[in-house]
Enzyme design. Structure first.
Site, mmCIF file in Angstrom:
data_model
loop_
_atom_site.group_PDB
_atom_site.id
_atom_site.type_symbol
_atom_site.label_atom_id
_atom_site.label_comp_id
_atom_site.label_asym_id
_atom_site.label_seq_id
_atom_site.Cartn_x
_atom_site.Cartn_y
_atom_site.Cartn_z
ATOM 1 N N LYS A 78 -8.448 -9.224 -1.564
ATOM 2 C CA LYS A 78 -7.785 -8.151 -0.804
ATOM 3 C C LYS A 78 -8.756 -6.982 -0.608
ATOM 4 O O LYS A 78 -9.513 -6.636 -1.526
ATOM 5 C CB LYS A 78 -6.535 -7.706 -1.580
ATOM 6 C CG LYS A 78 -5.648 -6.716 -0.843
ATOM 7 C CD LYS A 78 -4.388 -6.441 -1.654
ATOM 8 C CE LYS A 78 -3.463 -5.440 -0.991
ATOM 9 N NZ LYS A 78 -2.251 -5.172 -1.797
ATOM 10 N N SER B 110 2.065 -5.592 0.763
ATOM 11 C CA SER B 110 0.856 -5.285 1.503
ATOM 12 C C SER B 110 -0.234 -6.365 1.442
ATOM 13 O O SER B 110 -1.130 -6.369 2.281
ATOM 14 C CB SER B 110 0.273 -3.966 0.989
ATOM 15 O OG SER B 110 -0.098 -4.065 -0.355
ATOM 16 N N SER C 205 3.819 -6.040 -3.734
ATOM 17 C CA SER C 205 2.843 -6.428 -2.708
ATOM 18 C C SER C 205 2.146 -7.767 -2.910
ATOM 19 O O SER C 205 1.473 -8.235 -2.002
ATOM 20 C CB SER C 205 1.783 -5.352 -2.564
ATOM 21 O OG SER C 205 2.268 -4.356 -1.716
HETATM 22 N N1 GLN Z 1 6.067 -2.302 -0.171
HETATM 23 C C1 GLN Z 1 5.715 -1.407 -1.223
HETATM 24 C C2 GLN Z 1 5.268 -0.080 -0.668
HETATM 25 O O1 GLN Z 1 5.304 0.064 0.487
HETATM 26 C C3 GLN Z 1 4.771 -2.042 -2.132
HETATM 27 C C4 GLN Z 1 3.359 -1.696 -1.963
HETATM 28 C C5 GLN Z 1 2.508 -2.359 -2.974
HETATM 29 O O2 GLN Z 1 2.967 -3.044 -3.865
HETATM 30 N N2 GLN Z 1 1.221 -2.104 -2.852
HETATM 31 O O3 GLN Z 1 4.918 0.800 -1.368
#
Ligand code: GLN
Length: 476
Positions: free
Chosen positions: A72, A147, A171
């Site tokens: 990532k 994400s 994420s």
């Molecule tokens: N969807 C979550 C957010 O928008 C999770 C983000 C993450 O885990 N990096 O914060």
């Protein structure tokens, strides 16, 4: 993954061949899927050649030496651009490797490239990436989740056998669920965060994504363990891939929290998860209805804390030390202009919210209050684990949604409904595919385990995986 390792060991396949195959697949599918921000063709082939040379000398660094991976793009890679999917960092190349990158390199894994994400990992669909959306390999009109959408899609589209993601509120698990792959959010502190660009340091964890439970377990074994450069990883035990034993489910107490099976849950998601629960019961597990009543506060608490921490962490991006600078007549204007031009709308929204909840006049009402509720959530989870060994839920309320479907940020935040509690309480949680909906979209099942119980949740996941595969064969 053992099969690939065996083929490499016997010389039936070389690392160079594996890397070439991945690169070909990337070339073929990247224009549509857009899982990668940077593909390091040259670097990956050079690392593969080194791996093959090591094997020829009988000096393989690990059984997995030569199996390539994708990483990532918020995890620092020395000499390889790390953008966090932000305009701000589009030309930023780190001078050092994150600890997890060091570790996969020490095991001999060639790095194929860096995968797409929502800018600075803020989002649930990769629609907030400055490098375009990642499309779901199961239906390219739909999101891959986020994400870590790029890391999930790369694995699902067979561009990489495995990948690393990060998980702050879901994420890793949510995109794993949307793309039909396995993803683990480890126990907070079990994997070093050194070199990972922080979203919210009290919640962030790096974890593995793979097509099988075993693949995820192997990659986790390579990255887990204490690191003197991340104080929160002290005491983190290393991890060994277990010998798979279906007997672990006999007498296993499986908590089924009613709050995760209520309004908003797609019926087909519920049905697939319940089928797997039934299989576990048939194999001797004891299903126990439990309550995690505090889950209703998880999203609010998570958002308050994540925005507060993000607003503080992102202060370092000021046009001086990292990334792009917009020249201006004085330094304050330069900071403002650089930040104004570099950050996308979601990042700005969170910085403003976070600054607000931390401001002197609102700190007690929001930030401090959220910390208190976080303690209640932790206590609720701890209480549940006095009664049960694992907790099983759907990973997300729905299967992958359409690109552009979620118009308001609020709707997007609701994607984390079932995942944020694991981050807030620091426990480990894994998502694995447990079936498909009628559109052919994968459904994810979440297994949560108490702190440092990764081995147990992997074992249970392995049993579920086998039953799902048997089921699929029966359908054929
Ligand atoms: N969807 C979550 C957010 O928008 C999770 C983000 C993450 O885990 N990096 O914060």
């Amino acid at each position: 993954m053992r099969k690939l390792a065996h083929l490499l060991q016997t010389g039936e396949v070389s690392s160079t061949e594996l890397v070439r195959r991945c690169l070909e697949q990337i070339k073929k599918t990247q224009p549509v899927i857009n899982a990668f921000i940077t593909v390091d063709e040259e670097g990956a082939l050079a690392q593969a050649a080194q791996s093959d040379a090591r094997r020829a000398r009988g000096e393989a660094l690990s059984p997995w030496d030569g199996i390539p991976l994708a990483i990532k793009d918020n995890i620092s890679t020395q000499g390889l651009r790390t953008t966090c999917a932000s305009r701000f960092l589009r030309n930023y190349t780190p001078l050092y490797d994150a600890t997890v990158v060091e570790r996969v390199k020490q095991a001999g894994l060639p790095i194929l490239g860096k995968t797409n994400l929502d800018e600075f990992a803020m989002g649930s669909s990769t629609e907030y990436s400055s490098f375009g959306v990642t499309r779901n390999p199961h239906d390219v009109e739909r999101v891959a989740g986020g994400s870590s959408g790029g890391s999930a899609a790369a694995v699902a589209a067979e561009q990489a056998p495995w990948s690393l993601g990060t998980d702050t509120g879901g994420s890793i698990r949510q995109p794993a669920s949307f793309c039909g792959v396995v993803g683990l959010k480890p126990t907070y502190g079990r994997v070093s965060r050194y070199g990972v660009v922080a979203l919210a340091p009290s919640l962030d964890q790096v974890g593995p994504m793979a097509r099988t439970v075993e693949g995820a377990a192997v990659l986790f074994s390579l990255i887990a363990g204490t690191d003197s450069r991340d104080a929160t990883s002290t005491g983190a035990s290393p991890f060994q891939v277990p010998v798979w034993d279906p007997k672990v489910v006999q007498g296993l107490r499986v908590g089924v929290p009613e709050e995760f099976f209520s309004t908003g849950l797609q019926p087909e998601v519920e049905a697939a998860v319940r089928r797997s629960l039934q299989v576990l019961e048939e194999q001797g597990a004891v299903l126990q209805p439990i309550s995690l009543a505090t889950n209703q506060y998880a999203i609010d608490t998570y958002l308050t804390l994540v925005t507060a921490e993000a607003s503080s962490c992102l202060a370092r991006f000021d046009g001086v030390r990292y990334g792009e600078r917009v020249a201006a007549e004085d330094s304050n204007t330069m900071f403002a202009k650089s930040r104004g031009a570099g950050f996308g709308p979601e990042v700005k929204r969170r910085i403003m919210l976070g600054t607000y909840v931390l401001s002197a006049s609102h700190y007690e009402a929001y930030y401090e209050q959220a910390q208190r509720v976080r303690t209640l959530i932790k206590q609720d989870v701890a209480r549940a684990f006095e009664e049960v060994d694992v907790i099983i839920t759907p990973t997300t309320p729905s299967t992958a949604f359409r690109i552009g479907e979620k118009r308001s940020p609020l709707e997007m935040y609701l994607s984390d409904l079932y995942t944020a509690t694991a981050n807030l309480s620091g426990i480990c949680a894994l998502s694995l595919p447990c079936g498909y909906d009628s559109r052919g979209l994968p459904v994810g099942l979440q297994i949560m385990g108490n702190h440092f119980r990764e081995e147990l949740i992997f074992q249970v996941a392995h049993v579920v995986e086998e039953s799902v595969e048997r089921g699929a064969q029966r359908e054929l």
